[in-house]
Structures are given as structure tokens and as C-alpha cells.
Motif scaffolding. Structure first.
Motif, mmCIF file in Angstrom:
data_model
loop_
_atom_site.group_PDB
_atom_site.id
_atom_site.type_symbol
_atom_site.label_atom_id
_atom_site.label_comp_id
_atom_site.label_asym_id
_atom_site.label_seq_id
_atom_site.Cartn_x
_atom_site.Cartn_y
_atom_site.Cartn_z
ATOM 1 N N PHE A 213 12.033 43.284 -56.281
ATOM 2 C CA PHE A 213 11.285 42.021 -56.268
ATOM 3 C C PHE A 213 11.807 41.072 -57.340
ATOM 4 O O PHE A 213 12.024 39.878 -57.085
ATOM 5 C CB PHE A 213 9.792 42.295 -56.487
ATOM 6 C CG PHE A 213 8.952 41.052 -56.580
ATOM 7 C CD1 PHE A 213 8.456 40.449 -55.443
ATOM 8 C CD2 PHE A 213 8.668 40.486 -57.816
ATOM 9 C CE1 PHE A 213 7.698 39.292 -55.517
ATOM 10 C CE2 PHE A 213 7.906 39.324 -57.912
ATOM 11 C CZ PHE A 213 7.417 38.729 -56.757
ATOM 12 N N THR A 217 13.533 37.488 -56.468
ATOM 13 C CA THR A 217 12.670 36.377 -56.866
ATOM 14 C C THR A 217 13.347 35.468 -57.885
ATOM 15 O O THR A 217 13.292 34.235 -57.765
ATOM 16 C CB THR A 217 11.344 36.911 -57.422
ATOM 17 O OG1 THR A 217 10.652 37.620 -56.389
ATOM 18 C CG2 THR A 217 10.465 35.772 -57.909
ATOM 19 N N SER A 220 16.002 33.466 -56.160
ATOM 20 C CA SER A 220 15.365 32.412 -55.370
ATOM 21 C C SER A 220 14.840 31.296 -56.267
ATOM 22 O O SER A 220 14.999 30.103 -55.968
ATOM 23 C CB SER A 220 14.225 33.010 -54.545
ATOM 24 O OG SER A 220 13.569 32.020 -53.791
ATOM 25 N N THR A 326 16.320 35.853 -49.786
ATOM 26 C CA THR A 326 15.603 36.193 -51.011
ATOM 27 C C THR A 326 14.108 36.377 -50.756
ATOM 28 O O THR A 326 13.482 37.263 -51.351
ATOM 29 C CB THR A 326 15.818 35.117 -52.089
ATOM 30 O OG1 THR A 326 15.462 33.825 -51.573
ATOM 31 C CG2 THR A 326 17.262 35.088 -52.547
ATOM 32 N N ALA A 330 12.359 39.936 -51.383
ATOM 33 C CA ALA A 330 11.297 40.063 -52.383
ATOM 34 C C ALA A 330 10.046 40.727 -51.817
ATOM 35 O O ALA A 330 9.331 41.445 -52.526
ATOM 36 C CB ALA A 330 10.949 38.685 -52.947
ATOM 37 N N SER A 342 3.903 37.456 -51.997
ATOM 38 C CA SER A 342 4.302 36.099 -51.660
ATOM 39 C C SER A 342 3.781 35.105 -52.689
ATOM 40 O O SER A 342 4.461 34.135 -53.039
ATOM 41 C CB SER A 342 3.791 35.740 -50.262
ATOM 42 O OG SER A 342 4.144 34.425 -49.916
ATOM 43 N N LEU A 345 5.891 35.459 -55.875
ATOM 44 C CA LEU A 345 7.179 34.841 -55.567
ATOM 45 C C LEU A 345 7.066 33.325 -55.643
ATOM 46 O O LEU A 345 7.879 32.651 -56.299
ATOM 47 C CB LEU A 345 7.641 35.276 -54.178
ATOM 48 C CG LEU A 345 8.796 34.490 -53.537
ATOM 49 C CD1 LEU A 345 10.084 34.700 -54.313
ATOM 50 C CD2 LEU A 345 8.974 34.884 -52.073
ATOM 51 N N GLN A 349 8.862 30.640 -58.200
ATOM 52 C CA GLN A 349 9.700 29.579 -57.644
ATOM 53 C C GLN A 349 9.239 28.218 -58.143
ATOM 54 O O GLN A 349 10.056 27.385 -58.575
ATOM 55 C CB GLN A 349 9.635 29.612 -56.117
ATOM 56 C CG GLN A 349 10.421 30.718 -55.455
ATOM 57 C CD GLN A 349 10.237 30.712 -53.949
ATOM 58 O OE1 GLN A 349 9.210 30.276 -53.435
ATOM 59 N NE2 GLN A 349 11.226 31.203 -53.226
#
Length: 404
Positions: A213, A217, A220, A326, A330, A342, A345, A349
Motif C-alpha cells: 500500500f 500510494t 500515486s 497505483t 494500493a 481508498s 489513498l 494523494q
């Protein structure tokens, strides 16, 4: 209702997921006008983007676990209703501080679409199939950054920037009705997680310490930072510095969206022959080459819109190859906690995006150079994340060695 694996469900998910990005892309042509109306400087106006990214990041940490407990549909519908109300507040704002407040609230609601769209894909598909579906989803979503700035520029040129937020509110209300009627609940009852603080912290600790992960992550997040460095600085660079008319701004950004779409198409086609991590490497190399070209042109004082837009279109092509891999990588290890994974993540991001966007606003020097350098740095960090983490801890079935 539609079947969860139907192409129409994928289209509806793309429309729902596009709501959050639309709140960024559509109002970009209005940033100089907002600054003039509120007598605000570049940093204050740019903060309307950064505060949105901050709210977007924070909300996902709660939105994902709520969806793991109560289901995807009710949380997504509630988020979109909040987005609609906050959009009306943005339209009625009388000063820059009020706009900051409602942009933050708008982000809290807008986070539901992207975080739950990713979770729904993971609910329905295996990790490898999820990469393919996310690429298709992203390809459909490429219409948002292609159409939204053009529409926003037209609204700014013919009416007033306030109407941009009215259009956003209307779109959100339409999506509420479509999701309520058209998409079944994808989360199985036996996969629901308790919404308790101690359990929430345990889940996030488990997700956040998983090296697979972390690798996907952070890779990304770095590319997201480069993407939002452009989104944050593009209006000031293209309109204020390079003289692009606001009504034409969307046409230039549409070219970058085409690059993203082409990257998604390439990702889908390459998936027939290559492992996801091989596609990821090609995408990262593309973003780095693109960022370096833009920075070199800016350093050479070649101040032309095409010297910014064409390298950014290439960067976006690489991004279209990177992000589906990605995101799927993840989430691969967390089939029963896809919402929380999610969410974390998305939080990381958007944190990277907010930092990159804020740096562009703070360091902006009246040339494209600062934005170009930050994009290049982000692409470099993404490649470093791949080389030192993703390669060592690949998602199941993602590693290139399996093609032998």
C-alpha cells in the motif's frame, strides 16, 4: 437497477467520480476574475484551491470508513447533497474568506464520489481486473477536465463566475437522483466493518503499515502533486503571464485532458500484453520526460502557451498510465476494507496535491518556471517511489517477472 458489472454502471460511476475534479477544473478560468472582484492577491485566490484539496483529503478519512459501515450508496448521496448546498454558498460568497469556507465544505461533500467510486470497483472486481476497470473509468472521467474548463471559461466570458457554482450544484443534484435510482448497493453485508474509533484506528494502522500500500500510494501521490501543480498554476501562467483569453483557457486544458485520455487508452491496450507494474514504469518515465521538457523550455525563456500545454499533455498521458495501476495496487490487499484503504489513498494523494499547489502559489514569480520545476520534482519522486518500494513490494499478480 443496473447490474454492477454493466458498462452503464461504470459510466454512472465515472459521472459521480467526476464531480470532485469538476469542482477544480470548471472554476480555474475564473481565478483571475475572482481575485479582481474580491481584491485578493494570487496567494489568497490560489488558496481557494488548496483549501478544497485539504478538505477533500480530510473528509476521505471519515467517508471511507462510513461507507464500510453503512454502505456506499447512502454515504455517496449524502456527500453530493452537501456538495450541492456548499456550491450555492460559494455562488453567494461576498468576500474571499467566505469563499474559502464554502470551498472547504464543498470538498467535504465532493470527496464521496472518488473515494467510493474506487471502493465500488474493488468491491466488484479482482485486483488485476480492477486496474483495467479503473483505467476505463479514468478514460471516461477525462471528459471532465476537457469539458469543464471550457464551460467555465464560457460562463466567465458571457455571465459571471458565480454561475459556475450554480452549475456545479445542479450537476450534484442530478447525480443524487441517478445514484439513488440506478446503482445497487455493492457492499455485501458480511463485508461491513464496525464504525468505532478503536476499530477505525486499527484498520488504518493495518493499511498504513502495509508496504505494498505504501509503495503504490506514495508513487500515486507524487504524480498527483505534479498534476495539481499544473491545475493550481495554469490559470495564472496561461492567462496572466502568457495572455490566453479566459474563454480560450479551456481549449488549452482540453489538450492536456486528451493526453490523459490517450494514456488511459494505452493503459487498457497494454494490459493485454504487459503486467500492471510494467505499464506503471512506462507511465512514470513519460511523466519525468514531460516535466523535464517543460522545465527546460521555461528555463530557456521560451514563454509560449504551447511550451507549457504540449509538455503537460505528455505528462498527462503518463499520468493516465500511472494512476489506474497505483490505485488498484494500493487496494489489492484489502478486499474487506476497500473504503478505508481508498480513503487513506485519497488523503495522501490530496495532501501531496495541496502541498504542490500551495508551493506554486507561494513561489509563483510571473513565469512558468516555478510550476514546471515542481512538476518535474513530483515526477522524479514518483519514479523513486517505484524503484525503492513498488518493485520490492508488488501487489499480487502485478510484478513484471510473472510475464516470463
Amino acid at each position: 437497477m443496473l447490474a454492477l458489472t454493466s458498462i452503464w454502471t461504470t459510466i454512472l460511476l465515472a459521472a459521480a467520480v467526476a464531480l470532485g475534479p469538476m469542482a477544480i477544473d470548471m472554476y480555474l478560468p475564473a481565478l483571475p476574475q475572482i481575485g479582481a472582484d474580491f481584491q485578493a492577491d494570487t496567494g489568497q485566490v490560489q488558496f481557494t484551491l488548496s483549501i478544497y484539496l485539504i478538505g477533500f483529503a480530510l473528509a476521505q478519512l471519515v467517508c471511507g470508513p462510513l461507507a464500510d459501515r453503512f454502505g456506499r450508496k447512502p454515504v455517496m448521496i449524502g456527500g453530493m447533497l452537501l456538495f450541492a448546498l456548499a456550491s450555492i454558498g460559494c455562488a453567494l460568497a461576498s468576500n474571499i474568506e467566505t469563499l474559502h469556507l464554502f470551498r472547504f465544505l464543498q470538498a467535504l461533500g465532493g470527496s464521496a464520489g472518488p473515494v467510493l467510486g474506487r471502493a465500488i470497483v474493488r468491491d466488484v472486481y479482482t485486483p488485476r481486473d480492477a486496474a483495467r476497470i479503473l483505467a476505463i473509468l479514468a478514460g471516461m472521467m477525462a471528459l471532465a477536465p476537457a469539458v469543464a474548463p471550457t464551460l467555465g471559461g464560457f460562463i466567465v466570458a458571457t455571465m459571471d463566475w458565480h454561475w459556475i457554482f450554480i452549475v456545479m450544484a445542479a450537476y450534484a443534484l442530478v447525480m443524487v437522483a441517478v445514484i439513488a435510482v440506478g446503482i445497487p448497493e455493492p457492499l455485501r453485508p458480511d463485508n461491513r466493518q464496525p464504525f468505532r474509533l478503536c476499530q477505525l484506528m486499527r484498520n488504518y494502522r493495518r493499511i498504513g503499515t502495509d508496504m505494498t500500500f505504501i509503495g503504490y500510494t506514495l508513487t500515486s501521490a507524487a504524480i498527483y502533486g505534479g498534476l495539481f501543480a499544473f491545475l493550481s498554476g495554469s490559470a495564472f501562467v496561461l492567462i496572466d503571464v502568457l495572455g490566453v483569453a479566459p474563454e480560450h483557457f479551456g481549449l488549452y486544458t482540453a489538450i492536456t485532458a486528451v493526453g490523459y485520455l490517450l494514456g488511459n487508452i494505452a493503459s487498457i491496450r497494454l494490459a493485454r500484453h504487459l503486467q500492471p507494474d510494467q505499464i506503471l514504469l512506462y507511465g512514470l518515465a513519460t511523466t519525468l520526460i514531460a516535466g523535464a521538457i517543460m522545465a527546460l523550455l521555461a528555463y530557456q525563456n521560451i514563454h509560449n502557451p504551447w511550451a507549457v500545454v504540449l509538455p503537460q499533455a505528455l505528462f498527462m498521458a503518463g499520468t493516465g498510465m500511472v494512476l489506474p495501476q497505483t490505485m488498484a495496487g494500493a487496494l489489492a490487499n484489502f478486499p474487506t476494507m476497500a473504503g478505508s484503504a481508498s480513503a487513506l489513498l485519497g488523503f495522501l494523494q490530496m495532501t501531496a496535491a495541496a502541498i504542490a499547489g500551495a508551493l506554486v502559489g507561494i513561489l509563483h514569480d510571473g513565469t512558468p518556471l516555478v510550476m514546471a520545476v515542481i512538476i518535474t520534482v513530483c515526477a522524479t519522486l514518483g519514479l523513486i517511489g517505484y524503484l525503492f518500494l513498488v518493485q520490492r513490494y508488488p501487489a499480487p499478480g502485478f510484478q513484471a517477472q510473472e510475464t516470463r
